[in-house]
Design an enzyme around this catalytic site. Structure first.
Site, mmCIF file in Angstrom:
data_model
loop_
_atom_site.group_PDB
_atom_site.id
_atom_site.type_symbol
_atom_site.label_atom_id
_atom_site.label_comp_id
_atom_site.label_asym_id
_atom_site.label_seq_id
_atom_site.Cartn_x
_atom_site.Cartn_y
_atom_site.Cartn_z
ATOM 1 N N PHE A 68 0.806 -1.220 0.000
ATOM 2 C CA PHE A 68 0.000 0.000 0.000
ATOM 3 C C PHE A 68 0.839 1.270 0.000
ATOM 4 O O PHE A 68 0.369 2.332 -0.409
ATOM 5 C CB PHE A 68 -0.948 0.029 1.212
ATOM 6 C CG PHE A 68 -0.257 0.276 2.540
ATOM 7 C CD1 PHE A 68 0.075 1.557 2.945
ATOM 8 C CD2 PHE A 68 0.061 -0.773 3.394
ATOM 9 C CE1 PHE A 68 0.713 1.797 4.161
ATOM 10 C CE2 PHE A 68 0.693 -0.556 4.603
ATOM 11 C CZ PHE A 68 1.026 0.733 4.989
ATOM 12 N N LYS A 74 -1.066 -7.840 -8.774
ATOM 13 C CA LYS A 74 -2.043 -7.819 -7.684
ATOM 14 C C LYS A 74 -1.644 -6.691 -6.734
ATOM 15 O O LYS A 74 -0.793 -6.843 -5.868
ATOM 16 C CB LYS A 74 -2.049 -9.165 -6.953
ATOM 17 C CG LYS A 74 -3.387 -9.523 -6.258
ATOM 18 C CD LYS A 74 -3.850 -8.551 -5.192
ATOM 19 C CE LYS A 74 -3.061 -8.694 -3.906
ATOM 20 N NZ LYS A 74 -3.598 -7.768 -2.826
ATOM 21 N N CYS A 79 9.716 1.670 3.568
ATOM 22 C CA CYS A 79 10.670 0.655 4.005
ATOM 23 C C CYS A 79 12.075 1.232 4.096
ATOM 24 O O CYS A 79 12.966 0.609 4.675
ATOM 25 C CB CYS A 79 10.652 -0.557 3.073
ATOM 26 S SG CYS A 79 11.279 -0.233 1.418
ATOM 27 N N GLU A 127 9.896 -3.454 13.351
ATOM 28 C CA GLU A 127 9.578 -2.411 12.367
ATOM 29 C C GLU A 127 8.236 -1.791 12.739
ATOM 30 O O GLU A 127 7.210 -2.476 12.792
ATOM 31 C CB GLU A 127 9.499 -3.002 10.958
ATOM 32 C CG GLU A 127 9.183 -1.961 9.904
ATOM 33 C CD GLU A 127 9.070 -2.533 8.493
ATOM 34 O OE1 GLU A 127 9.492 -1.849 7.553
ATOM 35 O OE2 GLU A 127 8.549 -3.660 8.357
#
Length: 504
Positions: free
Chosen positions: A155, A179, A287, A389
């Protein structure tokens, strides 16, 4: 005719056409700035996923036979269309993801740069040739496509990460099933429509929206030859294991805990500005976000604490549609609760909470998923906020006595995605670059994201698979090398049977 009205009811893109929702299995898409439903997306049925796979399979022979230069012409036209429709694409990103429009512009530009790289890919597909490797014998290698490949994207970069994958894959001669994330699917779908307008034949790129069932079907279908994935480490590991067990090539990019070492000689003004953007840009949902500061020495620790907390007070947080904001909301109410829980954990484990983002309220957007920038000081390595994280606007600072201690902390951590060092000392920087066990390294660069003609990927549990994303590694990932040795009989070269192993 291009169908651009896809934000309210989002379907799929199969065989060159927008496929409207069919069976009513819809889930809501929320605008994170308001908390309101801004659309619905269909979760594809098994039959619809199979239709996308079959379309890609049917399109493959003709697309593989298309000369790379002609494939590149489609990419050139796509680049122009992406630039012409950038405002629309960025509005879709901001509405469904929540990031501020200027941040969405930066994301899309990085995606366009990968399209530009794909335009030049015929140069990388040339193979190698050696004449006269033996008497009258020539040898060469060439790169051939795999077939139908798939990408499963997250996302946080709904336009850029798909553009990491499918432009390179199709330029190598493959066909593709994408996808995207069901949380913000519209930009990827819109770009697929633009690709068709650019001249991409039906079936070469297909987009199916779906949930875990759709992902499992892609991982299990024997037609799919390779899988690219970006997401959290637990899911990346599961994807890699399942894809590999089904005989597929796989690159699965996982999570991160990116550290920044701040040396005593660093330019503090530069460091503070860099840390603010790298930690809190896109609400920390990157990230490559810098989420850990390793301050070398208490003097630097005190300075950074004071300067960062003061800067956090000036941070402008609000709706992604307002370009004057520095930071927007988190993606969902669920993720808001997750990140808030990490802050609670840091407090309970007695880290020093300097700036508390839980206190933020955005006037006029009280139902949005806004969490302010958060700073912890005097964090210890055993604490959850250091180990895990967080994927939100939370920056943690550890104080270390020297660079060696900082380096050991980075190398011992399970993640190895990105890192950087702030220093004026070239010797220290060179030693750090050589010794740190991380895949992407910056020197006075807080977000060392490789440009499109290099490749992106971490080490350790930040990457499952051997090859990184986009750039030169993408050619290696999306092709197979075939080696050919050829000899034509000559009346001047007649040999009898040879029973020893052949050599030159």
């Amino acid at each position: 005719k291009r169908d651009t009205d896809m934000t309210s009811l989002v379907g799929h893109f199969i065989h060159g056409e927008h496929v409207a929702p069919q069976d009513g299995n819809l889930i809501d898409i929320h605008n994170p700035s308001t908390g309101a439903v801004c659309g619905q997306v269909e979760m594809a049925s098994s039959a619809l996923v199979q239709k996308a796979i079959d379309s890609a399979k049917a399109a493959y022979p003709a697309w593989r036979a298309t000369p790379p230069a002609k494939r590149a012409q489609v990419m050139f036209r796509l680049k122009v269309l992406l630039e012409q429709h950038s405002d629309k694409i960025c509005e879709l990103i901001s509405e469904e993801h929540g990031k501020v429009l200027h941040d969405a512009k930066g994301e899309l530009q990085r995606g366009i740069e990968n399209v530009e790289f794909a335009c030049g890919m015929p140069q990388l597909l040339k193979g190698e040739h050696s004449k006269d490797v033996g008497p009258g014998i020539d040898a060469w290698s060439e790169f051939q496509p795999l077939g139908v490949v798939t990408g499963i994207t997250p996302f946080n970069f709904p336009a850029m990460v798909p553009l990491w994958m499918w432009p390179s894959a199709i330029m190598c001669g493959n066909t593709f099933v994408l996808k995207p994330s069901e949380k913000d699917p519209s930009s990827a779908l819109y770009i697929a429509v633009l690709a068709a307008e650019a001249g991409l034949p039906p079936g070469v790129l297909n987009v199916v929206n779906g949930d875990k069932a759709a992902v499992d079907q892609l991982l299990e279908d024997p037609t799919i030859q390779a899988v690219s994935f970006v997401g959290s480490t637990p899911v990346a590991e599961a994807i890699y294991q399942k894809a590999s067990a089904n005989g597929k090539r796989c690159q699965a990019l996982g999570g991160a805990k990116n550290h920044a070492i701040v040396m005593p000689d660093a330019d503090v003004d530069n460091v503070v500005n860099a840390l603010m953007g790298a930690a809190f840009g896109s609400c920390g949902e990157r990230c490559m976000a810098l989420s850990v500061v390793l301050a070398v020495g208490d003097e630097m620790g005190d300075t950074l604490r004071d300067r960062l907390s003061a800067q956090i007070e000036t941070l402008k947080v609000g709706a992604g549609s307002d370009n004057s904001n520095d930071m927007g909301p988190l993606i969902s109410a669920q993720h808001f609760d997750t990140v808030s829980g990490f802050i609670d954990s840091g407090v309970s484990q007695e880290a020093d909470l300097v700036s508390d983002g839980r206190k933020l309220s955005v006037e006029g957007f009280e139902e949005g998923y806004f969490l302010g920038a958060t700073l912890f000081d005097k964090v210890k390595p055993h604490m959850e906020i250091y180990q895990k994280e967080i994927f939100g606007p939370v920056l943690v600072m550890l104080r270390v006595p020297d660079m060696q201690t900082a380096l050991e902390l980075i190398n011992e951590h399970e993640y190895g995605n990105g890192t950087c060092i702030f220093t004026r000392d070239g010797e220290a920087a060179r030693f750090f670059i050589d010794q740190v066990q991380v895949g992407m390294v910056g020197v006075n660069v807080p977000l060392p994201v490789p440009v499109s003609y290099h490749s992106f990927g971490g080490w350790k549990r930040s990457l499952f698979g051997d090859l990184h994303a986009y750039g030169p590694d993408s050619v290696r990932f999306y092709t197979r090398r075939k080696a050919i040795t050829q000899r034509w009989p000559s009346t001047n070269l007649r040999e009898g049977s040879q029973f020893s192993f052949p050599s030159n």
